[in-house]
Design a protein around this motif. Structure first.
Motif, PDB file in Angstrom:
ATOM      1  N   SER A 136      40.843  39.752   5.058  1.00  0.00           N
ATOM      2  CA  SER A 136      40.849  39.559   3.604  1.00  0.00           C
ATOM      3  C   SER A 136      40.097  38.290   3.217  1.00  0.00           C
ATOM      4  N   ASP A 188      39.712  46.917  -3.048  1.00  0.00           N
ATOM      5  CA  ASP A 188      40.884  46.879  -2.175  1.00  0.00           C
ATOM      6  C   ASP A 188      40.953  48.101  -1.266  1.00  0.00           C
ATOM      7  N   ILE A 220      41.035  48.178   2.820  1.00  0.00           N
ATOM      8  CA  ILE A 220      42.139  48.809   3.543  1.00  0.00           C
ATOM      9  C   ILE A 220      41.593  49.723   4.638  1.00  0.00           C
ATOM     10  N   ASP A 249      48.010  48.012  -2.269  1.00  0.00           N
ATOM     11  CA  ASP A 249      47.274  46.772  -2.467  1.00  0.00           C
ATOM     12  C   ASP A 249      47.392  45.964  -1.181  1.00  0.00           C
ATOM     13  N   ASN A 250      46.846  44.763  -1.180  1.00  0.00           N
ATOM     14  CA  ASN A 250      46.816  43.966   0.047  1.00  0.00           C
ATOM     15  C   ASN A 250      48.220  43.606   0.533  1.00  0.00           C
TER      16      ASN A 250
END
Length: 249
Positions: free
Chosen positions: A159, A174, A178, A204-205
């Motif tokens: 990230s 995002d 992923i 999401d992260n």
């Protein structure tokens, strides 16, 4: 003079000196410092347009012209104030920008009247290096593979690498990040990845990290920490092969 209780120099002094290999970080720190010290007006707004002198038309009465003069005077006052603020900001921005560029680089940049023009000339010198840096980051993301050390740290590292692409207008969505993370995982996570692909929900992260950590713990519990187990077996086998038989020299 302080801004919101802070000394502007505290922010200015945090700027890194541009040395040729840190342009993106330097630019980010510069813009943050100028914004927090309330000196970035010249960077975020255009120079106020100069007013055209008032000319009396032949068919206008004295009263009408007098009214126009009063209105024009009000606009002139506002323009003078806005221009003074902008000029002050522009002067300070130029001083700060030049003050945090090493001499060899600064000497190669032509003088400009505005801070935005000067920054564009600085940027033009580092376009090629920025492209090379972006290419390096993208290759790293695509080729990254997770082995051990904690999947949370692995995802945070990826990230962080992806975030460095944003200042170059190459930020990743995002969902794409992923899939890059999933592509970096070993075969043990294959079923986990397929289950994500088949479900309608998107993560999401934060959700990605939470679910991957949960899956890592499940794999460790069900396989007895297989990665470490394999390493230990390899180590034992290696030691056994090199061990001397008892009773032999």
């Amino acid at each position: 003079m302080s801004t919101n209780g802070y000394n502007p120099m505290m922010f200015i002094s945090s700027i890194l000196s541009l040395n040729g290999s840190n342009y993106n970080v330097w630019r980010e720190k510069l813009e943050i410092a100028l914004a927090l010290s309330d000196n970035d007006l010249a960077l975020i707004s255009l120079c106020p347009t100069k007013l055209v002198d008032l000319v009396r038309e032949a068919n206008k009465t004295d009263a009408t012209f007098a009214t126009r003069q009063r209105d024009h005077a009000k606009v002139r006052i506002k323009y003078d104030l806005d221009r003074a603020k902008w000029d002050s900001s522009n002067r300070k921005c130029l001083m700060v920008i030049k003050g945090f560029i090493e001499d060899p680089i600064q000497g190669s940049i032509l003088e400009c009247t505005t801070a935005t023009e000067y920054l564009k000339k600085v940027e033009s010198q580092f376009t090629s290096s920025s492209k090379a840096f972006a290419s390096t980051l993208i290759k790293k993301l695509v080729n990254e593979k997770y082995s051990d050390g904690g999947i949370r740290d692995h995802i945070l590292m990826m990230s962080n690498t992806a975030s460095k692409l944003k200042p170059m207008d190459l930020g990743l969505k995002d969902e794409f990040l992923i899939h890059l993370v999933f592509a970096s995982l070993p075969k043990e996570y294959e079923t986990f990845v397929i289950n994500y692909i088949l479900q309608p929900d998107k993560w999401d992260n934060e959700k990605l990290i939470a679910m991957c950590v949960q899956e890592e713990e499940r794999l460790k519990s069900s396989h007895g920490d297989s990665i470490n187990h394999v390493k230990e077996n390899k180590k034992k086998n290696f030691n056994n092969k090199n061990a001397k038989p008892q009773g032999k020299p």
